[in-house]
Design an enzyme around this catalytic site. Structure first.
Site, PDB file in Angstrom:
ATOM      1  N   HIS A  85       6.267  -3.597   4.800  1.00 32.79           N
ATOM      2  CA  HIS A  85       7.404  -2.726   4.382  1.00 32.79           C
ATOM      3  C   HIS A  85       8.618  -3.744   4.635  1.00 32.79           C
ATOM      4  CE1 HIS A  85       5.456   0.659   6.828  1.00 32.79           C
ATOM      5  NE2 HIS A  85       4.950   0.773   5.407  1.00 32.79           N
TER       6      HIS A  85
ATOM      7  N   CYS B 296      -3.064  -2.927   5.609  1.00 31.21           N
ATOM      8  CA  CYS B 296      -2.568  -4.179   5.580  1.00 31.21           C
ATOM      9  C   CYS B 296      -1.089  -4.286   4.876  1.00 31.21           C
ATOM     10  CB  CYS B 296      -3.731  -5.110   4.778  1.00 31.21           C
ATOM     11  SG  CYS B 296      -3.454  -4.646   3.048  1.00 31.21           S
TER      12      CYS B 296
ATOM     13  N   ARG C 127      -2.047   7.690  -3.159  1.00 31.65           N
ATOM     14  CA  ARG C 127      -1.204   8.104  -2.150  1.00 31.65           C
ATOM     15  C   ARG C 127      -0.287   9.342  -2.511  1.00 31.65           C
ATOM     16  NH1 ARG C 127       4.122   5.542  -1.094  1.00 31.65           N
ATOM     17  NH2 ARG C 127       4.811   5.733   0.971  1.00 31.65           N
TER      18      ARG C 127
ATOM     19  N   ALA D 152      -0.769  -3.369   1.505  1.00 28.66           N
ATOM     20  CA  ALA D 152      -0.591  -1.937   1.227  1.00 28.66           C
ATOM     21  C   ALA D 152       0.916  -1.578   1.569  1.00 28.66           C
ATOM     22  CB  ALA D 152      -1.469  -1.308   2.139  1.00 28.66           C
TER      23      ALA D 152
END
Ligand code: CFM
Length: 548
Positions: free
Chosen positions: A194, A60, A94, A63
């Site tokens: 992003h 999503c 991660r 994230a």
């Protein structure tokens, strides 16, 4: 690149992948399943909504913002405003590493900060709780920066994280508090996050510290997040070559580095998808050109170093870069020469993220392996077809959701590092200045390119191609391995890494050699091999969850 004749007929594969879908779904999916031709580069449907009901690999927007772009900076307190589950699943999974300079330096990466939103907050609002959380974090840690990340319920109930951040920032005076409207549903995938993160870092961080930086060849490394220590290896190489890294975005970075990043003279971009916005915005505001590089693969690393030296145009630097390559390459070659006979001719599939499905093909090429099919989870058409297609990409309602910052040259700090003529000359030398030619031009003719691969399609592909290795993430890992095919996690690297640079390439060769040559996989019967279990009427199990 020539045609690899042992591929199954890709148009037949394509038909098989979509055959079981309802007509409308089949029509939509077929636009994202493309038979590659590097000479023509066909259009790929990408960055569109996943069909509801299809099991996607995607994540999503939250994230992409919190986990991906902001997560690796060690001295920002990242507070998640939302229910605790959103934090739990973003906590340390991660494998983005960091290294403080001393034991006294701040490192908040191991912490999990959340407002732990409850039903009461969803009903009556959560801003009060958010401000309390910001205050608590400030009192405990006195960090330089606190960032707030909105999860889905925050947007649904209308909490104003920006107003709360501003209020607390003004109250503290010595802590930069800012928020992100990165609710999970903001876009079709983490890619939206992003973009939101790039905007926020650009607005609230870059340019805050004008201290002149030192060093002759100063650059930022964009789109490198230090998974498994990747950035450490690139830092090692840069240092050896005499390059000064001002800031990485954002692996192994600090607030100070990001705030001072505009003093560099070049931005090199590794992961184009997650951070190309930053490259463009810094060029417009400060006059710093960006250049696509990749330190995934020994050859790519050497090539990228040469490109950087060419950009700075300094003979001494060029000589130093050549010396580094000459020193590093023989060590790599000694290992690959030993491994190559065991890996040559094997096949790989890569379905991951928005850049690694491209970059890791270089490492497989170095291993003598062929990528038969690849695709991104959430990349855009430019990551497949190259940035030349940007003017032709349709802006849909989902993309309009994300703010495009209006950036202008800074009246005081704009300083073009190269003239237009100099940039043109560099482009003529083959440097991708402000450009990226995408994944498809590098892939073999008739290989398959699939965007936002579904779980069903992944099983079908494995059944048809029987690749020697499949690269994806944890969600796919054990399903694929139960089919008798080893899966390499290209997000977290399983427990391995670094895989960048020269030392990383060696790590990768060894890991892949161990995986593709392990006899254990031959002991596992894949579902389609168990035909005797059926009563003779069925032709055997296909993709495993399709009922017969
Ligand atoms: Fe860029 Fe990444 Fe990737 Fe990515 Fe990611 Fe990642 Fe990735 Mo997982 S920023 S697009 S959103 S290279 S977390 S470090 S591995 S999906 S291919």
């Amino acid at each position: 690149m020539g045609t690899n004749t042992h591929f199954p007929d890709p148009s037949v594969v394509r038909e098989e992948l979509i055959q079981k879908y309802p007509a409308k779904v089949a029509k939509k999916r077929s636009k994202s399943i493309i038979i590659n031709d590097p000479q023509i580069i066909p259009e790929v449907q990408a960055n569109v909504r996943t069909v509801p009901g299809i099991i996607t690999q995607r994540g999503c927007s939250y994230a992409g913002c919190k986990g991906v772009v902001l997560g690796p900076t060690r001295d920002i307190v990242n507070i998640v405003h939302g229910p605790i589950g959103c934090s739990f699943y973003a906590w340390m999974t991660r494998r983005n590493q960091t290294r403080t300079e001393s034991l006294m330096d701040a490192n908040y990466i191991p912490y999990c900060f959340s407002t732990d939103m409850q039903e009461e907050n969803v009903v009556f609002g959560g801003e009060k709780k958010l401000k309390q959380a910001i205050q608590e974090a400030y009192d405990l840690f006195h960090p330089k920066s606190i960032a707030i990340f909105s999860t889905c319920p925050v947007g649904l109930i209308g909490d104003d994280v920006h107003a709360a951040s501003k209020e607390m920032r003004e109250k503290f005076g010595d802590c930069n508090v800012f928020g992100f409207s990165c609710e999970g549903y903001r876009g079709v995938s983490q890619s939206a996050g992003h973009h939101i993160a790039n905007n926020g870092v650009f607005k609230h961080m870059v340019g805050r510290d004008n201290t002149p930086s030192e060093g002759k060849f100063k650059l930022n490394l964009l789109g490198e997040y230090n998974i498994g220590g990747d950035a450490f290896e690139i830092e090692r190489i840069f240092e050896k070559a005499g390059l000064t890294l001002i800031s990485s975005f954002s692996g192994n970075s600090t607030v100070k580095q990001l705030e001072n990043a505009h003093t560099a003279d070049l931005n090199v971009i590794q992961c184009h998808r997650s951070i190309n916005y930053m490259g463009d915005m810094m060029e417009t505001k400060y006059g710093i050109p960006w250049m696509k590089v990749s330190f995934v693969g020994a050859e790519s690393s050497a090539k990228s170093l040469r490109k950087i030296a060419e950009y700075f145009g300094d003979e001494e630097l060029k000589a130093r870069v050549e010396a580094v390559i000459a020193e590093e390459m023989p060590k790599v070659k000694a290992i690959i020469d030993e491994i190559l006979p065991r890996t040559t001719g094997k096949t790989a599939m890569l379905f991951v993220g928005g850049s690694r499905a491209h970059h890791y093909q270089d490492l497989f090429t170095e291993l003598g392996m062929t990528t038969v099919a690849a695709g991104y989870e959430f990349a855009h058409r430019d990551d497949y077809e190259g940035r030349d297609v940007l003017p032709n990409i349709k802006i849909d309602a989902d993309s309009k959701n994300i703010e495009e910052l209006k950036v202008l040259p800074d009246p005081e700090l704009y300083n073009p590092r190269k003239t237009d003529a100099e940039l043109e000359a560099l482009k003529e030398k083959g440097l991708e200045i402000n450009g990226y030619s995408g994944m498809m031009q590098q892939m073999t003719k008739k290989s398959l390119v699939v965007d936002d691969l579904s779980h069903y399609e992944s099983e079908k592909l494995i059944e048809i191609y029987k690749p020697d290795i499949f690269c994806a993430g944890i969600k796919e890992k054990y399903v694929v391995q139960k089919m008798g095919v080893p899966l390499k996690q290209l997000h977290s690297y399983d427990y391995g890494g670094p895989y960048t640079g020269f030392e990383g390439a060696v790590n990768f060769y060894k890991d892949i050699d161990r995986m593709v040559n392990n006899p254990v996989w031959k002991l596992i019967k894949a579902p389609w091999q168990k035909t005797e279990a059926t009563n003779g009427k069925n032709k055997g199990l296909e993709a495993s969850y399709v009922t017969q």
